[in-house]
Design a protein around this motif. Sequence first.
Motif, PDB file in Angstrom:
ATOM      1  N   ALA A 177      -9.348  -1.141  -3.312  1.00 28.50           N
ATOM      2  CA  ALA A 177      -8.377  -0.961  -4.390  1.00 28.50           C
ATOM      3  C   ALA A 177      -8.450  -2.128  -5.365  1.00 28.50           C
ATOM      4  N   LEU A 178      -8.556  -3.340  -4.805  1.00 29.89           N
ATOM      5  CA  LEU A 178      -8.587  -4.517  -5.662  1.00 29.89           C
ATOM      6  C   LEU A 178      -9.864  -4.542  -6.493  1.00 29.89           C
ATOM      7  N   ILE A 229      -5.275   3.910 -12.120  1.00 33.17           N
ATOM      8  CA  ILE A 229      -6.431   3.911 -11.206  1.00 33.17           C
ATOM      9  C   ILE A 229      -6.005   3.473  -9.811  1.00 33.17           C
ATOM     10  N   LEU A 230      -5.199   2.407  -9.762  1.00 29.52           N
ATOM     11  CA  LEU A 230      -4.744   1.894  -8.469  1.00 29.52           C
ATOM     12  C   LEU A 230      -3.980   2.978  -7.712  1.00 29.52           C
ATOM     13  N   LEU A 258      -3.024  -6.420   0.279  1.00 28.43           N
ATOM     14  CA  LEU A 258      -3.420  -6.202  -1.114  1.00 28.43           C
ATOM     15  C   LEU A 258      -2.680  -7.179  -2.023  1.00 28.43           C
ATOM     16  N   LEU A 307      -4.118 -10.736  -1.600  1.00 35.77           N
ATOM     17  CA  LEU A 307      -5.420 -10.842  -2.264  1.00 35.77           C
ATOM     18  C   LEU A 307      -5.254 -10.891  -3.774  1.00 35.77           C
ATOM     19  N   VAL A 340      -5.187   0.498 -15.417  1.00 38.12           N
ATOM     20  CA  VAL A 340      -5.462   0.007 -14.077  1.00 38.12           C
ATOM     21  C   VAL A 340      -4.376   0.477 -13.113  1.00 38.12           C
ATOM     22  N   ALA A 347      -7.815  -2.210   1.212  1.00 36.84           N
ATOM     23  CA  ALA A 347      -7.200  -3.127   0.250  1.00 36.84           C
ATOM     24  C   ALA A 347      -8.268  -3.678  -0.677  1.00 36.84           C
ATOM     25  N   ALA A 385     -11.556  -2.004  -7.429  1.00 36.13           N
ATOM     26  CA  ALA A 385     -11.426  -0.992  -8.484  1.00 36.13           C
ATOM     27  C   ALA A 385     -10.641  -1.571  -9.648  1.00 36.13           C
ATOM     28  N   ALA A 386      -9.555  -2.284  -9.316  1.00 36.60           N
ATOM     29  CA  ALA A 386      -8.730  -2.866 -10.364  1.00 36.60           C
ATOM     30  C   ALA A 386      -9.537  -3.880 -11.163  1.00 36.60           C
ATOM     31  N   VAL A 408      -6.424   5.657  -6.434  1.00 37.80           N
ATOM     32  CA  VAL A 408      -7.250   5.128  -5.337  1.00 37.80           C
ATOM     33  C   VAL A 408      -6.428   5.040  -4.060  1.00 37.80           C
ATOM     34  N   ALA A 445      -1.195  -2.903   4.884  1.00 40.63           N
ATOM     35  CA  ALA A 445      -2.289  -2.867   3.910  1.00 40.63           C
ATOM     36  C   ALA A 445      -1.801  -3.329   2.545  1.00 40.63           C
TER      37      ALA A 445
END
Lengths: 359, 355
Positions: free
Chosen positions: B22-23, A318-319, A36, A39, A315, B19, B25-26, A322, A32
């Motif tokens: 999370a992205l 937050i990351l 991430l 992306l 951020v 994923a 949210a960022a 999350v 995952a």
Amino acid sequence: MIDLKLPRPAAPAATVARRADTRRRDRNWVLALVLLLVLEVLYFSVTVSGFFGNGSGLLALSEQFLDVGAIALGEAVVILAGEIDLSAGTLSSLSGIVMAVLWQQQHVEIWVAVVIALVLSGVIGAFNGLVITFFKVDSLLVTLATQFILGAVATALSGSSPPYGFPGSFVSIAGTGTIGPIPNQLVVFAVLAIGVAVAVSRTRMGRSLALIGYNRPAGRYSGIRIERTVLGAFVFSALMAGVSGILVSGLYNAARDDIGNSLLLPAITVVVLGGVDIFGGRGRISGVIVATFVLGFLTQGLLVAGDSSLSATMVTGILLIVCLVLKIGLDRRAGLDVRAMLRQRIARTSGPRRAGEAS
Amino acid sequence: MTRTISPRTSRPRRIAALAGAALAAAAMSTAVVGTSGAATKHAGKPIKVAIVPKLLGLPVFEANVKGAEEVAPSLGIALKYTAPATASAEGQVQIFNSLILQHYNVITLSSDDPTVPAPVLEKAMKAGIKVITFDSDVIPAARDFFIQDTAYNTIAQGVINAAEKFTGPNAEVAIMSSTPDATIQLAWIKAMKAYLATKFPHLKIATIGYGQSNQATSLTQAEDIIHSYPNVKAILPIDGAAVVGTAQAVQDLGDAGKIGVFGIGDPQPNQKYFANGSLQGLFLWNEVNQGKLIMYVAKLAYENKLKAGHAFRAGSLGTFMVQAKADPVTGATRNTIIFSKPLEFTKANYKKYDF
């Protein structure tokens, strides 16, 4: 539910089954994170001009966070074993200062100074480890204390004008130099990272780290020399902190008595984001390596996009939340009773650990 | 028995969702937070200038930024204000690195450390970016110009003259500084001692306290000085936190008006001490106008119109000189522009200034 009701020792068969299960989930977590990362890099490369920079720009950005990555590698090993090393940040500062002062004031050849700084780091790690294992003091407290000592020593050594302007060969190799488009720091980090990942997942010593972090009495019964392993983990963490101090000094071409202090919390963040259980016993170094880049490129991407460092920091927070909530959510969906796990963890990390060791 | 494990349906999709979440949210939080930049559209190609103080939110730097933002549009400057959340040299380095990648034309900064940002600033200069420091300099090789707040000797003379008027020429005074290794404070202390030796040889410095740039520490240090040195007739705090701590100590011990307080700092945070008489005088420069000067220098440097040893005009602020050589008396180094003579703040005028 035998393994949950019976306090210790945990039934070996159940332990093995559960560990196989968590291993699978940990592997998925790393996948995952990789997704991430891909992306995230795609997103910034497309939307932020100057981020990708024909690939070499992207690679060069990594210089800005590999110092955190080096500390995270050492910290991950210690956390896997169920301990923590709060002294890594100030030790990083001290390592850089020792190297710089030896070079400037004692006229020691710079690479000899580097070796001395690393040896000293290892000795400090051994000190941490010995106090923790021999006197059975919690590592949180021991390294909290050494952190203050090391910070004070670094400040005292550096004086009012810390050294700067190191020889060009040093700055190039340990700092800003590149091999083709690849920064030297990235090469150094890659070698360290692969070495640690292999050592932790493929060697007996590495596997015993996670086992003693997971269940110390069980580790003792299976013949692991717990003290020696914990000691080794702290020496290793200290060495990584030392390396990080050298890398930072090379990158900035200057030493400063507090330069590494701000690296500790990001490093712990990376370790946790990488999927290592903060109470030990679970996690993969590959996750920590990927998390280094996830967090690093996220921060750099936001900065290059023109966001303030304030929002980049926010951020990050937050990351982390999350990701951790998602991870616990996944564990719960997999049928693990999170509250029971937490209870067990607390029991594992406080009373019974010492009781088990005393027996 | 071990617990049952729920069947894992469509794992890849779950991972993707996680994923993605999370992205998202960022990305969302970035959109919400936005930037603190005040980029202004200008006819033609605006000059991209960044102002990077030591940290966000310090009143003196906010005043600099206020002045800079006032004049930037008229100079064709698109100004961005950014800084680390805490005073951190490494945080500044990351910001400079990102500014290089964003192709800024001019970077102006007050440096958290004289040497740590040097490599990245040299990299910026190689990329054709003009680097201008203000307030706190880096090593001269790593910047084009330095805007020094004020000459060391003139601010030292201002403080000593004001204190001497209060104590008379035969007295003892004490200095409250920040830390023993703070560059500017050390330079000011040296300049004060030099001035005392020539002008008021019987005005003695009894002791120097260090408040560590912390108001609480400054308060206890100042109280210690008052208790331990009963002959001290005036205390000279030369750091922002030391001013507050010293004035508070004098007020708490009931010595307002008996022990004079003359220091270096901004008037706004100290209004109540001026009002209740526990603070007599402060010296500083006009931070808002300094912010304006930073923008004039940025524009002229970008247009390659600044030369060492030559004077230049900065709008209504007047004419300034680019010092060609180092001068230990004023503290100037190569390519330094000394901003102003110090302003004196007293009970009579403190209300006029908003920094």
